[in-house]
Design a protein around this motif. Structure first.
Motif, mmCIF file in Angstrom:
data_model
loop_
_atom_site.group_PDB
_atom_site.id
_atom_site.type_symbol
_atom_site.label_atom_id
_atom_site.label_comp_id
_atom_site.label_asym_id
_atom_site.label_seq_id
_atom_site.Cartn_x
_atom_site.Cartn_y
_atom_site.Cartn_z
ATOM 1 N N ASN A 51 0.826 -1.206 0.000
ATOM 2 C CA ASN A 51 0.000 0.000 0.000
ATOM 3 C C ASN A 51 0.862 1.260 0.000
ATOM 4 O OD1 ASN A 51 0.918 0.277 2.626
ATOM 5 N ND2 ASN A 51 -0.909 -0.606 3.527
ATOM 6 N N ASP A 52 0.229 2.373 -0.271
ATOM 7 C CA ASP A 52 0.939 3.648 -0.342
ATOM 8 C C ASP A 52 1.347 4.156 1.038
ATOM 9 O OD1 ASP A 52 0.695 3.673 -3.091
ATOM 10 O OD2 ASP A 52 -1.206 4.775 -3.046
ATOM 11 N N ASP A 53 0.748 3.609 2.101
ATOM 12 C CA ASP A 53 1.081 4.040 3.457
ATOM 13 C C ASP A 53 2.434 3.503 3.919
ATOM 14 O OD1 ASP A 53 -1.364 5.292 3.534
ATOM 15 O OD2 ASP A 53 -2.364 3.645 4.584
ATOM 16 N N CYS A 54 2.961 2.530 3.210
ATOM 17 C CA CYS A 54 4.229 1.906 3.575
ATOM 18 C C CYS A 54 5.373 2.888 3.270
ATOM 19 C CB CYS A 54 4.407 0.611 2.780
ATOM 20 S SG CYS A 54 5.902 -0.281 3.187
ATOM 21 N N ASP A 55 6.172 3.198 4.305
ATOM 22 C CA ASP A 55 7.267 4.139 4.089
ATOM 23 C C ASP A 55 8.424 3.461 3.341
ATOM 24 O OD1 ASP A 55 9.202 2.992 6.078
ATOM 25 O OD2 ASP A 55 7.620 3.587 7.476
ATOM 26 N N ASP A 56 9.320 4.263 2.831
ATOM 27 C CA ASP A 56 10.433 3.748 2.023
ATOM 28 C C ASP A 56 11.328 2.798 2.810
ATOM 29 O OD1 ASP A 56 9.574 5.147 -0.187
ATOM 30 O OD2 ASP A 56 10.953 6.826 0.112
ATOM 31 N N ALA A 57 11.547 3.089 4.092
ATOM 32 C CA ALA A 57 12.410 2.238 4.912
ATOM 33 C C ALA A 57 11.807 0.838 5.065
ATOM 34 C CB ALA A 57 12.634 2.869 6.285
ATOM 35 N N THR A 58 10.514 0.778 5.351
ATOM 36 C CA THR A 58 9.841 -0.518 5.503
ATOM 37 C C THR A 58 9.839 -1.271 4.179
ATOM 38 O OG1 THR A 58 8.444 0.392 7.245
ATOM 39 C CG2 THR A 58 7.699 -1.657 6.218
ATOM 40 N N TRP A 59 9.549 -0.575 3.109
ATOM 41 C CA TRP A 59 9.541 -1.185 1.781
ATOM 42 C C TRP A 59 10.947 -1.702 1.428
ATOM 43 C CZ3 TRP A 59 6.241 -3.514 -0.932
ATOM 44 C CH2 TRP A 59 6.418 -3.724 -2.293
ATOM 45 N N GLY A 60 11.965 -0.949 1.807
ATOM 46 C CA GLY A 60 13.344 -1.365 1.573
ATOM 47 C C GLY A 60 13.695 -2.628 2.346
ATOM 48 N N LEU A 61 13.235 -2.709 3.604
ATOM 49 C CA LEU A 61 13.473 -3.912 4.410
ATOM 50 C C LEU A 61 12.782 -5.124 3.787
ATOM 51 C CD1 LEU A 61 13.031 -2.483 8.027
ATOM 52 C CD2 LEU A 61 15.172 -3.212 6.949
ATOM 53 N N TYR A 62 11.558 -4.933 3.351
ATOM 54 C CA TYR A 62 10.811 -6.018 2.718
ATOM 55 C C TYR A 62 11.552 -6.519 1.474
ATOM 56 C CZ TYR A 62 7.177 -8.544 0.205
ATOM 57 O OH TYR A 62 6.471 -9.515 -0.474
ATOM 58 N N ASN A 63 11.972 -5.600 0.623
ATOM 59 C CA ASN A 63 12.672 -5.990 -0.603
ATOM 60 C C ASN A 63 14.013 -6.661 -0.311
ATOM 61 O OD1 ASN A 63 10.757 -5.238 -2.553
ATOM 62 N ND2 ASN A 63 11.350 -3.101 -2.333
ATOM 63 N N MET A 64 14.686 -6.219 0.737
ATOM 64 C CA MET A 64 15.954 -6.838 1.114
ATOM 65 C C MET A 64 15.732 -8.292 1.545
ATOM 66 S SD MET A 64 18.808 -5.365 3.786
ATOM 67 C CE MET A 64 18.547 -3.719 3.166
ATOM 68 N N ILE A 65 14.689 -8.530 2.327
ATOM 69 C CA ILE A 65 14.371 -9.887 2.775
ATOM 70 C C ILE A 65 13.997 -10.766 1.588
ATOM 71 C CG2 ILE A 65 12.733 -11.273 4.123
ATOM 72 C CD1 ILE A 65 12.649 -8.836 6.076
ATOM 73 N N ILE A 66 13.205 -10.246 0.681
ATOM 74 C CA ILE A 66 12.799 -11.009 -0.506
ATOM 75 C C ILE A 66 14.008 -11.299 -1.395
ATOM 76 C CG2 ILE A 66 11.415 -10.949 -2.627
ATOM 77 C CD1 ILE A 66 9.840 -11.491 0.011
ATOM 78 N N SER A 67 14.949 -10.389 -1.460
ATOM 79 C CA SER A 67 16.139 -10.636 -2.282
ATOM 80 C C SER A 67 16.994 -11.764 -1.705
ATOM 81 C CB SER A 67 16.968 -9.358 -2.437
ATOM 82 O OG SER A 67 17.625 -9.029 -1.238
ATOM 83 N N ILE A 68 16.941 -11.947 -0.398
ATOM 84 C CA ILE A 68 17.684 -13.042 0.231
ATOM 85 C C ILE A 68 16.997 -14.377 -0.046
ATOM 86 C CG2 ILE A 68 18.444 -14.023 2.440
ATOM 87 C CD1 ILE A 68 18.610 -11.117 3.484
#
Length: 132
Positions: A51-68
């Protein structure tokens, strides 16, 4: 819910050798490689919702976990259909993350005494000799 096509059963291992241990291993690395203070439930839910409410830091953490562990995204998508399964999964990850942090802290506590300065005015800090 059938996880066989995702190589994710709630049992220890499936016939392909993948199972919960893949995500347990991931969770053990998250405090070291992603963020030691992560709220895994919040990050994963925000990533699932996208969602659009997700801040960049949280989105970055999510993408980092998915990349692992890229298969995690498929698992989360399937689990998002059953909130109780998703909660059980994130509870397992949270428990594993907390255990990993506890183990790291315990290791540090036992090793730190080797580096305590005998003379605080000395700028060089060397490990104490184990024989002394």
């Amino acid at each position: 819910m059938n996880f066989s096509n995702l190589h994710y059963p709630w049992s220890k291992k499936n016939k392909n050798g993948d199972g919960l241990e893949v995500y347990t291993n991931l969770a053990q690395w998250i405090p070291l490689s992603v963020d030691p203070f992560i709220d895994i439930g919040y990050v994963l839910l925000a990533g699932i919702d996208q969602n659009d409410d997700c801040d960049d830091a949280t989105w970055g953490l999510y993408n980092m976990i998915i990349s692992i562990q890229p298969k995690l995204e498929d698992v989360l998508e399937a689990l998002s259909e059953d909130l109780s399964e998703l909660q059980q999964f994130t509870k397992h990850l949270r428990k594993t993350i907390n255990s990993a942090k506890t183990n790291d802290t315990s290791s540090l506590k036992s090793a730190i005494s080797q580096y305590v300065k005998e003379d605080p005015n000395n700028t060089i800090m060397l490990p104490k000799n184990k024989s002394s």
